[in-house]
Enzyme design. Structure first.
Site, PDB file in Angstrom:
ATOM      1  N   GLY A   1       0.844  -1.184   0.000  1.00 45.38           N
ATOM      2  CA  GLY A   1       0.000   0.000   0.000  1.00 45.38           C
ATOM      3  C   GLY A   1       0.879   1.233   0.000  1.00 45.38           C
ATOM      4  O   GLY A   1       1.622   1.464   0.954  1.00 45.38           O
ATOM      5  N   SER A   2       0.845   2.045  -1.026  1.00 47.22           N
ATOM      6  CA  SER A   2       1.871   3.067  -1.180  1.00 47.22           C
ATOM      7  C   SER A   2       1.510   4.027  -2.308  1.00 47.22           C
ATOM      8  O   SER A   2       0.353   4.105  -2.699  1.00 47.22           O
ATOM      9  CB  SER A   2       3.203   2.368  -1.476  1.00 47.22           C
ATOM     10  OG  SER A   2       2.991   1.322  -2.404  1.00 47.22           O
ATOM     11  N   ARG A   3       2.535   4.710  -2.843  1.00 44.55           N
ATOM     12  CA  ARG A   3       2.275   5.685  -3.897  1.00 44.55           C
ATOM     13  C   ARG A   3       3.538   5.925  -4.712  1.00 44.55           C
ATOM     14  O   ARG A   3       4.659   5.703  -4.239  1.00 44.55           O
ATOM     15  CB  ARG A   3       1.755   6.939  -3.224  1.00 44.55           C
ATOM     16  CG  ARG A   3       2.218   8.249  -3.733  1.00 44.55           C
ATOM     17  CD  ARG A   3       1.590   9.351  -2.901  1.00 44.55           C
ATOM     18  NE  ARG A   3       2.078  10.655  -3.250  1.00 44.55           N
ATOM     19  CZ  ARG A   3       1.755  11.763  -2.616  1.00 44.55           C
ATOM     20  NH1 ARG A   3       0.949  11.722  -1.577  1.00 44.55           N
ATOM     21  NH2 ARG A   3       2.228  12.915  -3.000  1.00 44.55           N
TER      22      ARG A   3
END
Length: 244
Positions: free
Chosen positions: A201-203
């Protein structure tokens, strides 16, 4: 006339080949995690059947998380494709991280946020040579926040492309605890090539040199290696968006 066992073998091979084509490949980075989830699920099943089912579902989710599907990447000169699956959560002019060496002037930035159900294999947005890789430790805020670009753990690449130096920054999120890089400085990348992965879960932020026409809006869904985020061709007019 073919023997019966030969016909059955051919039918079986046809079914296996069909199943193989339907199954999305798993990235090797996920094998250890899937095995750990499966081991925990087995232990839970010994304790109680409901817990075992929960463990089995969690194991299937882990396998789904580490999927690495093939992508069809547009290779038309001047296009910038998304480096990540997810939602475009920020568009604007921002100063790039200092460790990238891209200067102190604001650059056009597009951010793609990945939740825990998105594919987390990252792909090169442009063709070029990696001139810098810079890792910076940090904290683990929600990656959907603008402040995450400054404070969160991150790993940045600078890709020297035909249109200038493009910054690509992998940012760890609230749940993510590991940024994995597959590349090294001096290496050449083709648009759509895999360059890294983030768990869980990140960007990814993309800093673009002047001249790019951004073609996505806030809230747009992006697919790594396929969705066109921007275009450097002068014939491409700026696009506008509405929610409906």
């Amino acid at each position: 006339m073919a023997p019966p066992h030969s016909s059955r073998a051919s039918a079986l091979m046809s079914i296996i080949d069909s199943l193989r084509k339907q199954i999305v490949p798993i990235h090797p980075e996920g094998y250890v995690f899937i095995a750990l989830f499966a081991g925990v699920a087995l232990v839970l099943s010994w304790i109680s059947s409901p817990l075992g089912w929960i463990g089995a579902i969690a194991t299937l989710w882990c396998a789904y998380f580490f999927r690495d599907p093939p992508r069809v990447t547009p290779v038309l000169e001047g296009l910038v494709v998304s480096p990540a699956d997810g939602v475009v959560c920020s568009i604007g002019n921002f100063t790039p991280p200092p460790e990238l060496g891209l200067g102190a002037d604001p650059m056009q930035r597009v951010c793609v946020f990945m939740n825990v159900f998105d594919c987390h294999v990252n792909r090169a947005p442009v063709t070029g040579r990696i001139t810098r890789i810079a890792y910076k430790p940090g904290i683990f805020l929600n990656a959907d926040l603008d402040k995450a670009s400054e404070d969160n753990e991150r790993n940045g690449l600078v890709i020297d492309s035909r249109y200038g130096r493009v910054g690509v920054v992998q940012i760890a999120g609230l749940v993510a605890r590991r940024i994995v890089s597959f590349v090294q400085e001096g290496q050449s990348l083709g648009v759509g090539d895999r360059f890294g992965l983030i768990r869980f879960g990140s960007r990814v932020d993309i800093y673009l040199p002047p001249g790019a026409h951004v073609l996505v809006g806030l809230g747009s869904r992006a697919v790594a290696g396929e969705t066109v985020l921007a275009d450097y061709r002068e014939s491409e007019a700026e696009r506008h968006f509405k929610v409906g």
